[in-house]
Scaffold this active site. Structure first.
Site, PDB file in Angstrom:
ATOM      1  N   GLU A 163      38.773 -20.806-119.599  1.00  0.00           N
ATOM      2  CA  GLU A 163      37.906 -19.613-119.688  1.00  0.00           C
ATOM      3  C   GLU A 163      37.144 -19.479-121.007  1.00  0.00           C
ATOM      4  O   GLU A 163      37.103 -18.395-121.597  1.00  0.00           O
ATOM      5  CB  GLU A 163      38.752 -18.354-119.432  1.00  0.00           C
ATOM      6  CG  GLU A 163      39.448 -18.388-118.084  1.00  0.00           C
ATOM      7  CD  GLU A 163      40.342 -17.177-117.814  1.00  0.00           C
ATOM      8  OE1 GLU A 163      40.453 -16.312-118.692  1.00  0.00           O
ATOM      9  OE2 GLU A 163      40.919 -17.107-116.723  1.00  0.00           O
ATOM     10  N   ASN A 205      38.977 -25.429-117.190  1.00  0.00           N
ATOM     11  CA  ASN A 205      39.246 -24.505-116.082  1.00  0.00           C
ATOM     12  C   ASN A 205      38.570 -23.156-116.344  1.00  0.00           C
ATOM     13  O   ASN A 205      38.667 -22.625-117.451  1.00  0.00           O
ATOM     14  CB  ASN A 205      40.773 -24.310-115.993  1.00  0.00           C
ATOM     15  CG  ASN A 205      41.236 -23.586-114.749  1.00  0.00           C
ATOM     16  OD1 ASN A 205      40.902 -23.977-113.637  1.00  0.00           O
ATOM     17  ND2 ASN A 205      42.034 -22.535-114.927  1.00  0.00           N
ATOM     18  N   HIS A 242      38.723 -16.981-107.732  1.00  0.00           N
ATOM     19  CA  HIS A 242      39.233 -15.638-107.419  1.00  0.00           C
ATOM     20  C   HIS A 242      38.085 -14.849-106.778  1.00  0.00           C
ATOM     21  O   HIS A 242      37.138 -14.464-107.466  1.00  0.00           O
ATOM     22  CB  HIS A 242      39.689 -14.922-108.692  1.00  0.00           C
ATOM     23  CG  HIS A 242      40.873 -15.572-109.347  1.00  0.00           C
ATOM     24  ND1 HIS A 242      42.117 -15.611-108.752  1.00  0.00           N
ATOM     25  CD2 HIS A 242      41.003 -16.200-110.538  1.00  0.00           C
ATOM     26  CE1 HIS A 242      42.973 -16.235-109.558  1.00  0.00           C
ATOM     27  NE2 HIS A 242      42.322 -16.599-110.643  1.00  0.00           N
ATOM     28  N   GLU A 271      43.025 -21.724-108.581  1.00  0.00           N
ATOM     29  CA  GLU A 271      43.709 -20.416-108.532  1.00  0.00           C
ATOM     30  C   GLU A 271      43.199 -19.590-107.355  1.00  0.00           C
ATOM     31  O   GLU A 271      42.982 -18.382-107.465  1.00  0.00           O
ATOM     32  CB  GLU A 271      43.476 -19.642-109.842  1.00  0.00           C
ATOM     33  CG  GLU A 271      43.917 -20.382-111.081  1.00  0.00           C
ATOM     34  CD  GLU A 271      43.693 -19.610-112.381  1.00  0.00           C
ATOM     35  OE1 GLU A 271      43.424 -18.398-112.326  1.00  0.00           O
ATOM     36  OE2 GLU A 271      43.781 -20.243-113.445  1.00  0.00           O
ATOM     37  N   ASP A 273      42.322 -17.265-104.497  1.00  0.00           N
ATOM     38  CA  ASP A 273      42.741 -16.102-103.719  1.00  0.00           C
ATOM     39  C   ASP A 273      41.491 -15.332-103.315  1.00  0.00           C
ATOM     40  O   ASP A 273      40.469 -15.386-104.001  1.00  0.00           O
ATOM     41  CB  ASP A 273      43.779 -15.215-104.436  1.00  0.00           C
ATOM     42  CG  ASP A 273      43.353 -14.700-105.799  1.00  0.00           C
ATOM     43  OD1 ASP A 273      42.161 -14.802-106.145  1.00  0.00           O
ATOM     44  OD2 ASP A 273      44.221 -14.179-106.532  1.00  0.00           O
TER      45      ASP A 273
END
Ligand code: 9MR
Length: 369
Positions: A163, A205, A242, A271, A273
């Site tokens: 990030e 990432n 996300h 990750e 979702d």
């Protein structure tokens, strides 16, 4: 280019007919079927990919949780236990207890581990938050070296830097104490990680890098292109993925993944979702799986938790199992999409490493949608 594997969920019957004197002999052979995978990991493995989840050490004593995790997933990320604050609570005093619980559980159950995350502006221990300049740079590099050395040989891929790009329209770096040590902090972290664990894949990432037309995506793309051109050791880019109604799965997701892959790196969904429910959620999940499967160097997918109730945003019910451990519609659509097949992972591709280069040369530049 790769072509989808022909597949069938039933046994194929091959009939051979031959003559023996005056008698006609007919032999029927049953050829083993390319069976549809009945779990996420089995279905993903059919095209050479992994399917993972984030695990919380505190839940490893919950047998309903571990039963699902063990059955469905073969790549494990520690949701919090391998972050900087968890592993180095005091400077140069490392605590691997909870990280080890997860790594050991994974390895004892035949699973691989994604390391998350070596260097990040967030989740820093208190002592690091107050540092700056050379002292901070050296502390960060020491953390990367110590942790990657400790786990050497046990990590499939490391999120070396997490990030580091800003949200919004700048396409530039996020302001942080690490960024203020100099723009080269990211490549310094990657070089330290490579020296400490030469066999782990080293990933950058981030989130909100899914839409090809977003400035943040372009910023990360330009950094990875520059790293590849200058020989900075980077092997993969992680897309956190996300999603919710304010940040939906982009229709150009395939384009984003393919363009990064064409730089000569693997891409991974790290990750995943998606907030929502029912067929709408199921369709969005399907789109993400389809995008990964259509890119040969998209080597695996990780969802960010097991059951909805395990999620960091549980109220959005963003995962594949409900709180009781039942498979949701989203689970079925993911499984079906994995079983529908796609390109084969380059590790299983005859042209292996040469493929990305050749593909990039043939296209002559980024794919635009
Ligand atoms: O799911 C994680 C949650 O339990 C933590 O409180 C939070 C802060 O460390 O981090 C969450 O995981 C994040 C991941 O490490 C990086 N990308 C965003 C994830 C969701 O916030």
């Amino acid at each position: 280019m790769t072509t989808p594997r022909p597949r069938s969920s039933r046994s194929r019957l091959i009939t051979a007919t031959g003559c023996l004197s005056a008698a006609v002999l007919t032999v029927t052979l049953a050829v083993p079927a390319l069976a549809a995978g009945s779990t996420l990991q089995a279905a993903a493995a059919e095209s050479g990919r992994y399917f993972g989840t984030a695990i919380a050490a505190s839940r490893l004593s919950d047998s309903a949780y571990t039963t699902i995790a063990n059955r469905e997933f073969n790549m494990i990320t520690a949701e919090n236990e391998m972050k900087m604050d968890a592993l180095e609570p005091n400077q140069n005093q490392f605590n691997y207890a909870n990280g080890d619980r997860i790594v050991n559980w994974a390895r004892q159950n035949g699973k691989q581990v994604r390391g998350h995350a070596l260097a990040w502006h967030s989740q820093q221990p208190g002592w690091m938050q107050n540092m700056s300049g050379t002292a901070l740079r050296n502390a960060m590099l020491n953390h990367v070296t110590q942790v990657a050395t400790y786990y050497r040989g046990k990590i499939h891929s490391w999120d070396v830097v997490n990030e580091a790009f800003a949200d919004g329209n700048s396409g530039g770096r996020r302001d942080s104490n690490l960024q203020r040590t100099g723009n080269d902090w990211i490549e310094a972290a990657f070089r330290a990680a490579r020296a400490a664990d030469p066999n782990a894949k080293l990933c950058y990432n981030d989130y909100n890098t899914d839409n090809w037309s977003h400035a943040k995506t372009q910023g990360v793309y330009n950094m990875v292109r520059d790293f590849k051109a200058r020989g900075v050791p980077i092997d993969c880019v992680g897309f956190q993925a996300h999603f919710n109604s304010g940040n939906p799965v982009p229709s150009n997701y395939h384009t984003t993944l393919q363009n990064f892959a064409d730089l000569g790196v693997d891409v991974q969904i790290t990750e995943l979702d998606i907030e929502g429910s029912g067929s709408s959620q199921a369709q969005q999940y399907q789109g993400v799986i389809q995008a990964c499967l259509s890119v040969a160097r998209c080597t695996g997918i990780t969802v960010w938790g097991v059951r909805d109730t395990d999620s960091w945003r549980a109220s959005g019910t963003p995962l594949l199992f409900d709180g009781s451990g039942n498979k949701k519609a989203a689970y079925t659509s993911v499984l079906n999409q994995l079983n529908a097949g796609g390109t084969t992972n380059p590790a299983h591709h005859p042209a292996a490493d040469g493929w990305g280069q050749l593909h990039g040369d043939l296209l002559g530049g980024p794919e635009v949608e």
